[in-house]
Design a protein around this motif. Structure first.
Motif, mmCIF file in Angstrom:
data_model
loop_
_atom_site.group_PDB
_atom_site.id
_atom_site.type_symbol
_atom_site.label_atom_id
_atom_site.label_comp_id
_atom_site.label_asym_id
_atom_site.label_seq_id
_atom_site.Cartn_x
_atom_site.Cartn_y
_atom_site.Cartn_z
ATOM 1 N N VAL A 38 0.850 -1.195 0.000
ATOM 2 C CA VAL A 38 0.000 0.000 0.000
ATOM 3 C C VAL A 38 0.882 1.241 0.000
ATOM 4 O O VAL A 38 2.072 1.182 0.347
ATOM 5 C CB VAL A 38 -0.947 0.020 1.221
ATOM 6 N N ASP A 39 0.308 2.346 -0.386
ATOM 7 C CA ASP A 39 0.975 3.645 -0.332
ATOM 8 C C ASP A 39 0.223 4.530 0.661
ATOM 9 O O ASP A 39 -0.971 4.790 0.494
ATOM 10 C CB ASP A 39 0.993 4.326 -1.708
ATOM 11 N N VAL A 40 0.929 4.979 1.677
ATOM 12 C CA VAL A 40 0.367 5.897 2.663
ATOM 13 C C VAL A 40 0.615 7.320 2.165
ATOM 14 O O VAL A 40 1.769 7.689 1.909
ATOM 15 C CB VAL A 40 1.016 5.684 4.038
ATOM 16 N N PRO A 41 -0.426 8.141 2.008
ATOM 17 C CA PRO A 41 -0.202 9.518 1.542
ATOM 18 C C PRO A 41 0.537 10.342 2.602
ATOM 19 O O PRO A 41 0.020 10.596 3.687
ATOM 20 C CB PRO A 41 -1.624 10.058 1.324
ATOM 21 N N GLY A 42 1.765 10.743 2.303
ATOM 22 C CA GLY A 42 2.541 11.568 3.219
ATOM 23 C C GLY A 42 2.685 12.981 2.691
ATOM 24 O O GLY A 42 2.375 13.255 1.521
ATOM 25 N N GLU A 43 3.194 13.887 3.518
ATOM 26 C CA GLU A 43 3.303 15.282 3.104
ATOM 27 C C GLU A 43 4.311 15.472 1.980
ATOM 28 O O GLU A 43 4.229 16.461 1.235
ATOM 29 C CB GLU A 43 3.673 16.160 4.308
ATOM 30 N N LEU A 44 5.268 14.540 1.830
ATOM 31 C CA LEU A 44 6.250 14.653 0.764
ATOM 32 C C LEU A 44 5.939 13.762 -0.428
ATOM 33 O O LEU A 44 6.623 13.822 -1.447
ATOM 34 C CB LEU A 44 7.650 14.304 1.298
ATOM 35 N N GLY A 45 4.910 12.908 -0.284
ATOM 36 C CA GLY A 45 4.572 11.976 -1.347
ATOM 37 C C GLY A 45 4.210 10.621 -0.777
ATOM 38 O O GLY A 45 4.170 10.433 0.447
ATOM 39 N N PRO A 46 3.932 9.632 -1.644
ATOM 40 C CA PRO A 46 3.509 8.315 -1.183
ATOM 41 C C PRO A 46 4.605 7.609 -0.378
ATOM 42 O O PRO A 46 5.777 7.622 -0.752
ATOM 43 C CB PRO A 46 3.205 7.554 -2.474
ATOM 44 N N LEU A 47 4.173 6.973 0.714
ATOM 45 C CA LEU A 47 5.078 6.229 1.585
ATOM 46 C C LEU A 47 4.761 4.743 1.441
ATOM 47 O O LEU A 47 3.683 4.303 1.853
ATOM 48 C CB LEU A 47 4.895 6.660 3.043
ATOM 49 N N PRO A 48 5.665 3.937 0.858
ATOM 50 C CA PRO A 48 5.369 2.508 0.701
ATOM 51 C C PRO A 48 5.241 1.825 2.063
ATOM 52 O O PRO A 48 5.976 2.122 3.003
ATOM 53 C CB PRO A 48 6.589 1.978 -0.056
ATOM 54 N N ALA A 49 4.292 0.908 2.159
ATOM 55 C CA ALA A 49 4.083 0.163 3.401
ATOM 56 C C ALA A 49 3.553 -1.212 3.068
ATOM 57 O O ALA A 49 2.982 -1.441 1.994
ATOM 58 C CB ALA A 49 3.119 0.911 4.320
ATOM 59 N N TRP A 50 3.760 -2.144 4.004
ATOM 60 C CA TRP A 50 3.138 -3.459 3.919
ATOM 61 C C TRP A 50 1.995 -3.496 4.923
ATOM 62 O O TRP A 50 2.165 -3.114 6.089
ATOM 63 C CB TRP A 50 4.125 -4.568 4.268
ATOM 64 N N PHE A 51 0.848 -3.980 4.475
ATOM 65 C CA PHE A 51 -0.277 -4.178 5.386
ATOM 66 C C PHE A 51 -0.566 -5.665 5.482
ATOM 67 O O PHE A 51 -0.859 -6.319 4.466
ATOM 68 C CB PHE A 51 -1.518 -3.432 4.902
#
Length: 376
Positions: free
Chosen positions: A137-150
């Motif tokens: 998944v991509d977590v919307p961060g202030e600098l852009g998408p943050l890759p993550a595993w869910f």
């Protein structure tokens, strides 16, 4: 008179030149200390030689690191293996130690290979390394998408895991099987500066002072997709980020607990250790530390995480020990002593920075179970 004046001017010029060189060297050391890249051994991590391997065992150079109890990864370029405890019943030798070889997961452990002991036990992703279904998944961060595993599970309390210095999101996989057995969903976050995540705007890390906002974004993501509560489990600077989040986040009310492993609670001490580990000449270390604090925005008017025990509002499980050379455990002891109503300190001896699970996985997970069950 003219000769004396010329000599004085030459000396002054020489001193100014030396001073400018010292400042430049200190700034270089500061930048180097603040660029601790995921996947690279932490400064000061000893290199060990593989002497030989056999079925279920590996012979390594004897050192304090190779004698540590527990389970670790062994890494070298193109190589990864998992080793267990030092084997009992093996006649001791003055220059080597024999550990249980659990698996060679990448490459080969040939004699003469120079390896580093690391707390990162697993390579790959939760499916390939652990057999756990997960979503990228991509977590919307202030600098852009943050890759993550869910990693999904049945409960509506999520655990958000956040790695620390010199590690990536593969490190928190050491606790994923345990958390999955408790049916807790896990969101394992990459943040600014990580591979695949947005770069830090100024090119250096900030020991959690700015990175915590990426964790705040992960909390928002969890709440948006069904989490009623979140538990933050952070290592090293990830633990500092968790403390910042509970102190500063607009969603702090959704945080029901913190698990802090080897937390960086004293910026000055950690920067000093990082600068010194870069073989900075001793006279330049104080100047380099000040330069690093300035580069990272760690000003005297900014309080380190956990410096105000009264600000804590949720239960905290804190793993730390006196052998951590990068993050002093004295602030952890003070925090636990100041808030015995909320903070449980698990003292872990003979464990390096970020390796509290590795030193005794069973003890770590039992403490985690006792802490988490009332919060689920």
């Amino acid at each position: 008179m003219r000769t004396a004046t010329a000599t004085a001017a030459a000396v002054t010029t020489s001193l100014i030149g030396a001073g400018a060189a010292a400042v430049a060297a200190a700034r270089y050391a500061a930048d180097s200390a603040l660029r601790v890249e995921p996947g690279r051994p932490l400064p000061g991590s000893p290199r060990l030689s593989v002497h030989s391997t056999a079925a279920g065992r590996v012979v390594l150079t004897r050192s304090l690191a190779s004698l540590r109890p527990g389970t670790y990864g062994l890494t070298a370029p193109g190589v990864h293996a998992v080793v267990g405890p030092v084997l009992d019943g093996v006649p001791p030798r003055p220059d080597t130690v024999v550990r249980r070889l659990v698996a060679v997961t990448h490459g080969s452990l040939d004699p003469g290979t120079r390896v580093t002991l690391t707390p990162e036990v697993h390579l790959g992703n939760p499916r390939t390394a652990l057999g756990l279904d997960h979503a990228d998944v991509d977590v919307p961060g202030e600098l852009g998408p943050l890759p993550a595993w869910f990693v999904p599970a049945a409960r509506d309390t999520w655990v958000i895991t956040v790695h620390g210095l010199g590690a990536g999101r593969e490190h928190p996989m050491v606790v994923m099987p345990f958390l999955h057995r408790l049916r807790l969903p896990v969101l394992d976050l990459s943040y600014r500066g990580d591979l695949g995540a947005p770069a830090c705007p100024d090119g250096v890390g900030h020991l959690g002072e700015s990175e915590w906002r990426d964790l705040d974004a992960a909390i928002r993501y969890a709440v948006r997709y069904g989490a009623r509560r979140v538990i933050l489990h952070g290592w090293s600077t990830g633990a500092a980020m968790a403390l910042h989040a509970v102190e500063r986040s607009a969603l702090a009310g959704r945080i029901s607990g913190l698990v802090l492993d080897s937390p960086v609670l004293d910026w000055h001490a950690t920067l000093r250790a990082l600068v010194a580990a870069r073989r900075t000449p001793a006279p330049l270390v104080p100047l380099a530390v000040r330069a690093a604090e300035g580069r990272a925005g760690l000003r005297v008017d900014r309080r380190p995480p956990g410096s105000d025990p009264a600000a804590l509002r949720v239960p905290v499980l804190l793993f730390h020990g006196p052998d951590d050379t990068l993050a002093s455990w004295e602030p952890s002891r003070r925090l636990a002593a100041a808030r015995p109503d909320l903070v449980v300190l698990q003292t872990v001896r003979e464990a390096a920075h970020g390796a509290m699970w590795n030193a005794d996985p069973a003890r770590y997970e039992e403490a985690l179970r006792r802490f988490l069950v009332p919060l689920m």
